[in-house]
Design a protein around this motif. Structure first.
Motif, PDB file in Angstrom:
ATOM      1  N   ASP A 166      -4.199  12.638  -4.050  1.00 39.50           N
ATOM      2  CA  ASP A 166      -3.577  11.353  -4.381  1.00 39.50           C
ATOM      3  C   ASP A 166      -3.416  11.259  -5.900  1.00 39.50           C
ATOM      4  O   ASP A 166      -4.210  10.614  -6.590  1.00 39.50           O
ATOM      5  N   CYS A 211       0.995  15.231  -1.257  1.00 39.11           N
ATOM      6  CA  CYS A 211       0.260  14.188  -0.540  1.00 39.11           C
ATOM      7  C   CYS A 211       1.143  13.564   0.547  1.00 39.11           C
ATOM      8  O   CYS A 211       2.325  13.256   0.309  1.00 39.11           O
ATOM      9  N   ARG A 212       0.571  13.363   1.732  1.00 44.52           N
ATOM     10  CA  ARG A 212       1.368  12.872   2.867  1.00 44.52           C
ATOM     11  C   ARG A 212       1.612  11.374   2.823  1.00 44.52           C
ATOM     12  O   ARG A 212       2.431  10.859   3.591  1.00 44.52           O
ATOM     13  N   THR A 213       0.891  10.670   1.968  1.00 45.70           N
ATOM     14  CA  THR A 213       1.132   9.231   1.820  1.00 45.70           C
ATOM     15  C   THR A 213       2.230   9.038   0.781  1.00 45.70           C
ATOM     16  O   THR A 213       2.001   9.151  -0.419  1.00 45.70           O
ATOM     17  N   ARG A 214       3.425   8.750   1.244  1.00 50.27           N
ATOM     18  CA  ARG A 214       4.569   8.659   0.333  1.00 50.27           C
ATOM     19  C   ARG A 214       4.395   7.487  -0.641  1.00 50.27           C
ATOM     20  O   ARG A 214       4.027   6.384  -0.248  1.00 50.27           O
ATOM     21  N   ALA A 215       4.690   7.766  -1.903  1.00 50.49           N
ATOM     22  CA  ALA A 215       4.597   6.724  -2.934  1.00 50.49           C
ATOM     23  C   ALA A 215       5.320   7.216  -4.185  1.00 50.49           C
ATOM     24  O   ALA A 215       5.487   8.424  -4.376  1.00 50.49           O
ATOM     25  N   GLU A 265       5.357  11.064  -7.960  1.00 51.44           N
ATOM     26  CA  GLU A 265       5.866  10.932  -6.600  1.00 51.44           C
ATOM     27  C   GLU A 265       4.989  11.727  -5.636  1.00 51.44           C
ATOM     28  O   GLU A 265       4.591  12.848  -5.922  1.00 51.44           O
ATOM     29  N   HIS A 266       4.706  11.122  -4.493  1.00 55.83           N
ATOM     30  CA  HIS A 266       4.086  11.835  -3.384  1.00 55.83           C
ATOM     31  C   HIS A 266       5.211  12.295  -2.454  1.00 55.83           C
ATOM     32  O   HIS A 266       5.918  11.467  -1.886  1.00 55.83           O
ATOM     33  N   ARG A 267       5.355  13.593  -2.303  1.00 51.67           N
ATOM     34  CA  ARG A 267       6.450  14.160  -1.517  1.00 51.67           C
ATOM     35  C   ARG A 267       5.874  15.227  -0.574  1.00 51.67           C
ATOM     36  O   ARG A 267       5.606  16.349  -0.989  1.00 51.67           O
ATOM     37  N   PRO A 268       5.655  14.896   0.686  1.00 48.17           N
ATOM     38  CA  PRO A 268       5.059  15.874   1.610  1.00 48.17           C
ATOM     39  C   PRO A 268       5.963  17.086   1.823  1.00 48.17           C
ATOM     40  O   PRO A 268       7.188  17.007   1.682  1.00 48.17           O
TER      41      PRO A 268
END
Length: 442
Positions: free
Chosen positions: A31, A74-78, A88-91
């Motif tokens: 995160d 990270c799988r929690t997009r934000a 940016e969180h980009r799975p």
């Protein structure tokens, strides 16, 4: 542009010296946005025991007065934009798939990283995860200097039987590591050795590092009490089958039936198999011996390490691991660590670790019994742990120091280096913490 990669690197370095530094940082699954919020407050991320790589990267961006686009898997997009930072969180698509879908996800993610770098004008890319390494060579066509930071071994140490397609991927990766990147940052000597094997000892310069910790994180850990009962064994990490957590069931059952003093296991962490593990513990009637605590933050881990007599890292031969941080944390907590040669971290903590054969549950059980029943033997590992701790508190051996050295060489910027103007990477001496030349066994 010169065909020779060394000449091309030196030419691009000269150009870079006159451009503002814009860095794309492709991070792993952590995160990074949550870490950034704590970093802005001058704090370490309290959910982690080790100093996070993203936190160290934010420090480097501030030090170099650079602009950064941070993309984590990270799988929690934000998303967040704040000053010089874009986060940016980009799975990664199809990350848990097999075969063609997995590889398509890796290609697609790499292409998206390239597009993101071009759209934001990045001239350096520090990449930890998300794509096959050779895909990053596309960035070099647009003048972006790529710094792969390798946190996992490139292939399994035991029983590796690659498919023809996997062999092709490794061949292309070898080409990239030979001439398609500026330099390489490596988490362990085993990763460095595999880089040498893959490139026939012609890899770009490699800078090794070890995970870093604050001394304050372990200052509150209480000294071990070998005579306290029950004898407690601590597992910390992802709850996945290939991390060996289900072997703990067999271990608990074996030690339960031995008729000797009780052994209990504390399991800290979460993952896709946590629910399955809890159900299996209940079905086996071992709730009184195996305790799942879920994810624990830094303060809770201080208590867990204080209660533990020993730390176990039962990673199986199915997992590719670059450096298991829990091995270091067990040593920093002054506890014997039981693990196998699957963990590359062993060479850094010799004497502090009880080494057993990989995937050998009976050997793990025997090690636990002897640590429980032989106080003198137990103490030898506690004493050795104290000698192996300083490297994990030394910032000159950390990830930030390795990346800083590469960035200084890329930019030709002496302003951030008290030693004076850095030489180009190809002429720079190996750092004092390098354990051996690329491709050579220690």
């Amino acid at each position: 542009m010169p065909r020779d990669p060394v000449a091309r690197f030196r030419k691009s370095s000269a150009v870079m010296a006159h451009k503002p530094l814009r860095i794309l940082y492709a991070a792993g699954p952590g995160d990074v946005l949550g870490t950034y919020r704590h970093w802005k407050l001058g704090q370490d991320d309290p959910t982690q025991v080790a100093m996070t790589y993203s936190g160290q990267f934010y420090d480097l961006v501030k030090e170099f007065d650079a602009q950064a686009y941070v993309i984590a898997t990270c799988r929690t997009r934000a998303k967040l934009r704040d000053g010089n930072f874009r986060i940016e969180h980009r799975p990664v698509p199809f990350e848990n798939s097999a075969g063609l879908l997995y590889h398509l996800g890796q290609f697609w993610y790499g292409l998206r990283l390239l597009v993101s770098a071009l759209r934001t004008g990045c001239n350096v890319a520090v990449v930890c995860a998300g794509t096959h390494w050779f895909v990053l060579a596309l960035m070099t066509l647009f003048g972006i200097r790529v710094v792969p930071t390798v946190h996992c071994v490139l292939w399994k140490k035991f029983g590796w039987n690659p498919t023809p397609f996997q062999r092709l991927v490794h061949t292309l990766n070898g080409w990239f590591f030979t001439g398609g990147c500026a330099a390489i940052v490596s988490v362990s000597d085993e990763v460095t050795q595999q880089l040498g094997e893959l490139t026939d000892s012609r890899a770009r310069p490699v800078r090794e590092f070890v995970p870093q910790y604050r001394a304050s994180s372990f200052a509150a850990v209480r000294p071990a009490d070998p005579g306290a009962r029950p004898f407690r064994v601590l597992y910390v990490g992802r709850i996945e089958r290939n991390k060996g957590v289900f072997d703990l069931l067999r271990l608990a059952r074996s030690l339960e039936g031995a008729g000797a003093e009780a052994v209990e296991f504390d399991v800290c962490g979460d993952g896709s198999a946590l629910g399955e593990l809890r159900a299996a513990i209940s079905a086996a009637g071992l709730d009184h011996r195996l305790h799942c605590h879920g994810h624990c933050g830094r303060e809770r881990m201080v208590d867990m390490y204080s209660r533990a007599h020993a730390v176990i890292v039962p990673t199986t031969t199915d997992f590719i691991e670059g450096f298991n941080k829990v091995v270091a944390e067990g040593v920093l907590a002054g506890r014997p660590v039981i693990t196998s040669s699957v963990c590359p971290a062993l060479s850094y903590v010799r004497g502090s670790v009880v080494e057993v054969p990989p995937d050998d549950v009976d050997a793990y059980a025997a090690a636990i019994r002897r640590l429980r029943d032989d106080p003198a033997w137990y103490q030898t590992f506690v004493t050795a742990a104290a000698k192996n701790q300083p490297q994990f508190y030394d910032p000159q051996r950390g990830w930030a120091a390795a990346v800083r050295e590469v960035l200084l060489a890329i930019t030709g910027d002496a302003a951030h280096d008290p030693r004076g103007a850095p030489r180009p990477i190809d002429q720079a001496p190996a750092p004092r913490w390098a354990t051996h030349p690329v491709g050579k066994s220690p």
